[in-house]
Design a protein around this motif. Structure first.
Motif, PDB file in Angstrom:
ATOM      1  N   LEU A 156       3.103   5.782  -5.792  1.00 35.39           N
ATOM      2  CA  LEU A 156       2.715   5.814  -7.196  1.00 35.39           C
ATOM      3  C   LEU A 156       1.644   6.882  -7.430  1.00 35.39           C
ATOM      4  CD1 LEU A 156       4.095   3.963  -9.164  1.00 35.39           C
ATOM      5  CD2 LEU A 156       2.088   2.506  -9.161  1.00 35.39           C
ATOM      6  N   ARG A 193       0.832  -1.210   0.000  1.00 31.27           N
ATOM      7  CA  ARG A 193       0.000   0.000   0.000  1.00 31.27           C
ATOM      8  C   ARG A 193       0.866   1.259   0.000  1.00 31.27           C
ATOM      9  NH1 ARG A 193      -3.049  -3.160   3.640  1.00 31.27           N
ATOM     10  NH2 ARG A 193      -2.226  -2.060   5.448  1.00 31.27           N
ATOM     11  N   PHE A 196       3.778   1.462  -1.419  1.00 30.80           N
ATOM     12  CA  PHE A 196       4.224   1.542  -2.820  1.00 30.80           C
ATOM     13  C   PHE A 196       3.160   2.244  -3.664  1.00 30.80           C
ATOM     14  CE2 PHE A 196       3.414  -0.665  -6.889  1.00 30.80           C
ATOM     15  CZ  PHE A 196       4.464  -0.178  -7.617  1.00 30.80           C
ATOM     16  N   LEU A 197       1.884   1.839  -3.477  1.00 29.89           N
ATOM     17  CA  LEU A 197       0.800   2.438  -4.266  1.00 29.89           C
ATOM     18  C   LEU A 197       0.608   3.912  -3.917  1.00 29.89           C
ATOM     19  CD1 LEU A 197      -1.731  -0.518  -4.229  1.00 29.89           C
ATOM     20  CD2 LEU A 197      -0.498   0.372  -6.201  1.00 29.89           C
TER      21      LEU A 197
END
Lengths: 111, 131
Positions: free
Chosen positions: B41, B35, B37-38
């Motif tokens: 992003l 999460r 990482f997202l």
């Protein structure tokens, strides 16, 4: 903070991760809409090409998100969820970089 | 330095290489790492959207300034996206090995960069630095 435990805790973790993929897909949609807005309002073949490429990148991202969400669902309670494979993680990064590349090329070379 | 970089990049691409390190951590921490990482992003995507918006909406600014700000934001997005995958891999590795999580100064630089971009846009608009 200690993460919640038990079946409910596991489900919460999966749900939050699933929603995070959904949120990111929606955030991507903002970039897609801006790209199309530029193409439609300002015009030009290159802008349309860029918008189509950004759309394709978004489609790729949606496919990865769908694959990851399916994997999370397939892991099912009460077993542990598998961590994301590099295919999802790298693919997600790659699609964002592809969008950046399209617009960097547009800004630097084509104008 | 180059060897370390190549080793890090190889780790992005190889689940077996990652799995061969240490022991499998509590999957809840792996999901939290995913999460994060997202979230990085999404930060990169917000910078992309900001770059596109500057390029499309600040048409009153001189073109070099407008394109400069847009490029700055888009390059920020590139750094953010690459950092997202690198940080994900480093955190996963540290958790598998039972080591401390990696620390980074990127959030500070991102804050400084975003502040600078906002100030430049604000000053440019405020001073009527336009055509």
């Amino acid at each position: 903070m200690t993460p919640p435990d038990g079946v409910a805790g596991r489900e919460t973790q999966r749900e939050r991760t699933r929603l995070a993929w959904r949120r990111t897909s929606l955030a991507f949609l903002v970039a897609v809409l801006l790209a199309w807005r530029g193409a439609v309002v300002l015009g030009g073949g290159v802008r349309y090409t860029g918008a189509v490429l950004v759309c394709l990148a978004w489609a790729g991202f949606l496919a990865l998100a769908h694959r990851r969400i399916a994997a999370l669902a397939a892991a099912g309670a009460p077993g542990p969820a598998r961590p994301p494979g590099p295919a999802e993680v790298l693919g997600a990064t790659g699609t964002v970089l592809a969008v950046c590349a399209v617009w960097l090329v547009w800004l630097v070379l084509l104008r | 330095m180059i060897g370390r970089l190549a080793g890090g990049v190889r780790l992005w691409f190889s689940p077996r290489r990652m799995a061969s390190q240490g022991t499998t951590p509590d999957y809840r921490y792996s999901l939290a790492n995913e999460r994060t990482f997202l979230a990085w992003l999404r930060t990169a995507l917000a910078l992309v959207a900001g770059g596109l918006a500057v390029e499309q909406f600040l048409t009153g600014l001189d073109r070099p300034l407008r394109v400069g700000i847009a490029l700055f934001l888009l390059l920020g997005a590139v750094v953010c996206a690459l950092r997202a995958v690198n940080h994900w891999a480093r955190c996963e590795l540290a958790m598998r090995r039972g080591e401390d999580l990696p620390v980074t100064r990127l959030p500070a630089w991102l804050a400084v960069g975003t502040t600078v971009a906002a100030l430049v846009v604000g000053v440019a608009i405020g001073l009527g630095w336009s055509r």
